[in-house]
Each structure stands twice: as structure tokens, then as C-alpha cells.
Design a protein around this motif. Sequence first.
Motif, PDB file in Angstrom:
ATOM      1  N   UNK A  27       0.520  -1.278  -0.435  1.00  0.00           N
ATOM      2  CA  UNK A  27      -0.248  -0.026   0.137  1.00  0.00           C
ATOM      3  C   UNK A  27       0.604   0.770  -0.253  1.00  0.00           C
ATOM      4  N   UNK A  28       0.553   2.419  -0.955  1.00  0.00           N
ATOM      5  CA  UNK A  28       1.569   2.945  -0.779  1.00  0.00           C
ATOM      6  C   UNK A  28       0.704   3.981   0.123  1.00  0.00           C
ATOM      7  N   UNK A  29       1.451   5.069   0.540  1.00  0.00           N
ATOM      8  CA  UNK A  29       1.065   5.846   1.533  1.00  0.00           C
ATOM      9  C   UNK A  29       1.123   7.427   1.029  1.00  0.00           C
ATOM     10  N   UNK A  30       0.427   7.729   0.228  1.00  0.00           N
ATOM     11  CA  UNK A  30       0.738   9.973   0.510  1.00  0.00           C
ATOM     12  C   UNK A  30       0.940  10.481   1.716  1.00  0.00           C
ATOM     13  N   UNK A  31       1.680  11.368   1.759  1.00  0.00           N
ATOM     14  CA  UNK A  31       1.952  12.415   2.821  1.00  0.00           C
ATOM     15  C   UNK A  31       1.420  13.563   2.329  1.00  0.00           C
ATOM     16  N   UNK A  32       1.483  14.422   1.521  1.00  0.00           N
ATOM     17  CA  UNK A  32       0.730  15.613   1.665  1.00  0.00           C
ATOM     18  C   UNK A  32      -0.255  15.510   1.063  1.00  0.00           C
ATOM     19  N   UNK A  33      -0.603  16.633   1.082  1.00  0.00           N
ATOM     20  CA  UNK A  33      -2.542  16.647   0.274  1.00  0.00           C
ATOM     21  C   UNK A  33      -2.170  17.074  -1.506  1.00  0.00           C
ATOM     22  N   UNK A  34      -3.323  16.554  -1.835  1.00  0.00           N
ATOM     23  CA  UNK A  34      -3.378  16.275  -3.175  1.00  0.00           C
ATOM     24  C   UNK A  34      -4.608  17.321  -3.535  1.00  0.00           C
ATOM     25  N   UNK A  35      -3.916  17.837  -4.758  1.00  0.00           N
ATOM     26  CA  UNK A  35      -5.271  18.811  -5.651  1.00  0.00           C
ATOM     27  C   UNK A  35      -5.619  17.939  -6.802  1.00  0.00           C
ATOM     28  N   UNK A  36      -6.246  18.489  -7.311  1.00  0.00           N
ATOM     29  CA  UNK A  36      -6.160  18.336  -8.611  1.00  0.00           C
ATOM     30  C   UNK A  36      -5.748  18.760  -9.884  1.00  0.00           C
ATOM     31  N   UNK A  96      -0.465   2.022 -12.026  1.00  0.00           N
ATOM     32  CA  UNK A  96       0.768   2.146 -10.926  1.00  0.00           C
ATOM     33  C   UNK A  96      -0.269   2.392  -9.426  1.00  0.00           C
ATOM     34  N   UNK A  97       0.251   1.429  -8.468  1.00  0.00           N
ATOM     35  CA  UNK A  97       0.020   1.812  -7.499  1.00  0.00           C
ATOM     36  C   UNK A  97      -0.141   3.109  -6.317  1.00  0.00           C
ATOM     37  N   UNK A  98       0.907   3.767  -6.786  1.00  0.00           N
ATOM     38  CA  UNK A  98       1.071   4.973  -6.735  1.00  0.00           C
ATOM     39  C   UNK A  98      -0.092   6.438  -7.022  1.00  0.00           C
ATOM     40  N   UNK A  99      -0.065   5.788  -9.110  1.00  0.00           N
ATOM     41  CA  UNK A  99      -1.049   6.901  -8.926  1.00  0.00           C
ATOM     42  C   UNK A  99      -3.057   6.116  -8.446  1.00  0.00           C
ATOM     43  N   UNK A 100      -3.067   5.061  -8.094  1.00  0.00           N
ATOM     44  CA  UNK A 100      -4.595   5.564  -7.747  1.00  0.00           C
ATOM     45  C   UNK A 100      -4.168   5.364  -6.025  1.00  0.00           C
ATOM     46  N   UNK A 101      -3.402   5.408  -5.170  1.00  0.00           N
ATOM     47  CA  UNK A 101      -3.110   6.508  -3.996  1.00  0.00           C
ATOM     48  C   UNK A 101      -3.474   7.414  -4.201  1.00  0.00           C
ATOM     49  N   UNK A 102      -2.976   8.061  -5.260  1.00  0.00           N
ATOM     50  CA  UNK A 102      -3.055   9.502  -5.350  1.00  0.00           C
ATOM     51  C   UNK A 102      -4.527  10.049  -5.403  1.00  0.00           C
ATOM     52  N   UNK A 103      -4.734   9.126  -6.345  1.00  0.00           N
ATOM     53  CA  UNK A 103      -6.306   9.533  -6.268  1.00  0.00           C
ATOM     54  C   UNK A 103      -7.344   9.134  -5.397  1.00  0.00           C
ATOM     55  N   UNK A 104      -7.329   8.054  -4.646  1.00  0.00           N
ATOM     56  CA  UNK A 104      -7.631   7.245  -3.543  1.00  0.00           C
ATOM     57  C   UNK A 104      -7.385   8.906  -1.994  1.00  0.00           C
ATOM     58  N   UNK A 105      -6.286   9.010  -2.355  1.00  0.00           N
ATOM     59  CA  UNK A 105      -6.007  10.095  -1.451  1.00  0.00           C
ATOM     60  C   UNK A 105      -6.620  11.901  -1.624  1.00  0.00           C
ATOM     61  N   UNK A 106      -7.165  11.784  -2.898  1.00  0.00           N
ATOM     62  CA  UNK A 106      -7.603  13.033  -2.683  1.00  0.00           C
ATOM     63  C   UNK A 106      -8.902  13.220  -2.634  1.00  0.00           C
ATOM     64  N   UNK A 107      -9.612  12.533  -2.309  1.00  0.00           N
ATOM     65  CA  UNK A 107     -10.721  11.678  -2.389  1.00  0.00           C
ATOM     66  C   UNK A 107     -10.871  11.622  -0.332  1.00  0.00           C
ATOM     67  N   UNK A 108     -10.181  11.643  -0.466  1.00  0.00           N
ATOM     68  CA  UNK A 108      -9.799  11.917   0.773  1.00  0.00           C
ATOM     69  C   UNK A 108      -9.752  13.112   1.767  1.00  0.00           C
ATOM     70  N   UNK A 109      -8.682  13.732   1.169  1.00  0.00           N
ATOM     71  CA  UNK A 109      -8.388  14.909   1.148  1.00  0.00           C
ATOM     72  C   UNK A 109      -9.761  15.863   0.822  1.00  0.00           C
ATOM     73  N   UNK A 110     -11.073  15.232   0.313  1.00  0.00           N
ATOM     74  CA  UNK A 110     -11.949  16.837  -0.136  1.00  0.00           C
ATOM     75  C   UNK A 110     -12.167  16.852  -1.255  1.00  0.00           C
ATOM     76  N   UNK A 111     -11.704  16.048  -2.037  1.00  0.00           N
ATOM     77  CA  UNK A 111     -11.294  16.859  -3.344  1.00  0.00           C
ATOM     78  C   UNK A 111     -11.436  18.101  -3.445  1.00  0.00           C
ATOM     79  N   UNK A 112      -9.945  18.397  -3.444  1.00  0.00           N
ATOM     80  CA  UNK A 112      -9.469  20.165  -3.445  1.00  0.00           C
ATOM     81  C   UNK A 112      -8.906  20.343  -4.869  1.00  0.00           C
ATOM     82  N   UNK A 113      -9.044  21.572  -5.084  1.00  0.00           N
ATOM     83  CA  UNK A 113      -9.410  21.682  -6.636  1.00  0.00           C
ATOM     84  C   UNK A 113      -7.674  22.124  -7.039  1.00  0.00           C
ATOM     85  N   UNK A 114      -7.185  23.611  -6.728  1.00  0.00           N
ATOM     86  CA  UNK A 114      -5.998  23.529  -6.639  1.00  0.00           C
ATOM     87  C   UNK A 114      -5.737  24.510  -5.163  1.00  0.00           C
TER      88      UNK A 114
END
Length: 114
Positions: A27-36, A96-114
Motif C-alpha cells: 500500500x502506497x501512503x500519500x502524506x501530502x495534500x493532493x489537489x486536482x 501504478x499503485x502510486x497513481x491509484x493512491x493519489x486518486x484515493x487520497x484526493x477523495x480523502x482530502x476532500x476533492x481539493x481543486x487547486x
Amino acid sequence: MNKTTLLLGTIFLVFSFSSCSTATIEKVIITEPVTYDADVSIIISNNCLPCHAGTFASAGLNLEGYGNVRSATENGNLLARINSVSNPMPQNGQMAPVLIATLEQWAIDGYIEN
């Protein structure tokens, strides 16, 4: 997470798994906020838009733009499909797992746009 970090992580994973035939995907862990704008749009553009764009988008699912991607993630089955082993999206195989994790983290972070 910026595009350089994402690219380097992807390259690392590709080389790590290609050198060992018995590798297990962790499982890839994303620690920074992800934005669209910074993270998600490039993933969608590279992996989804070849089929899911324009008037005749595959399965009627147009993933052009923030609103469409958010809706497909929040109200649709985008995350389920990219995680599917038996029927993955994109059709040529799971991202790639890192890409999937990024999309999942985006949802967890609340769909930040920019």
C-alpha cells in the motif's frame, strides 16, 4: 505532491518490481495534500481521457475537467474501477499503485481543486 515527486515515485516502483519476480505490491501512503490541478489532472489525462473524453466518451463517462472527475469519483464508481483486478480501468491494466493512491487520497482530502 507535485508532478516530479509523482513521476519519481512511479519510476521507483517500476524498477523495484521489474527486478524481482516475487515482489508484492504494498500500500502506497500519500502524506501530502493532493489537489486536482497539481496531481489528479495529469493522471486522468494520461490514463483515462483517451477513452473518456468528448461527445462519444466510452460508457458515456466524460472525465474532462474537475467537475466530471469529482462526480465520477464521489458519486460514481471511478475508484472501484481503477482498483478492480478483474475489470480494471484503464483496460490495458491497473495503474501504478502510486497513481491509484493519489486518486484515493484526493477523495480523502476532500476533492481539493487547486
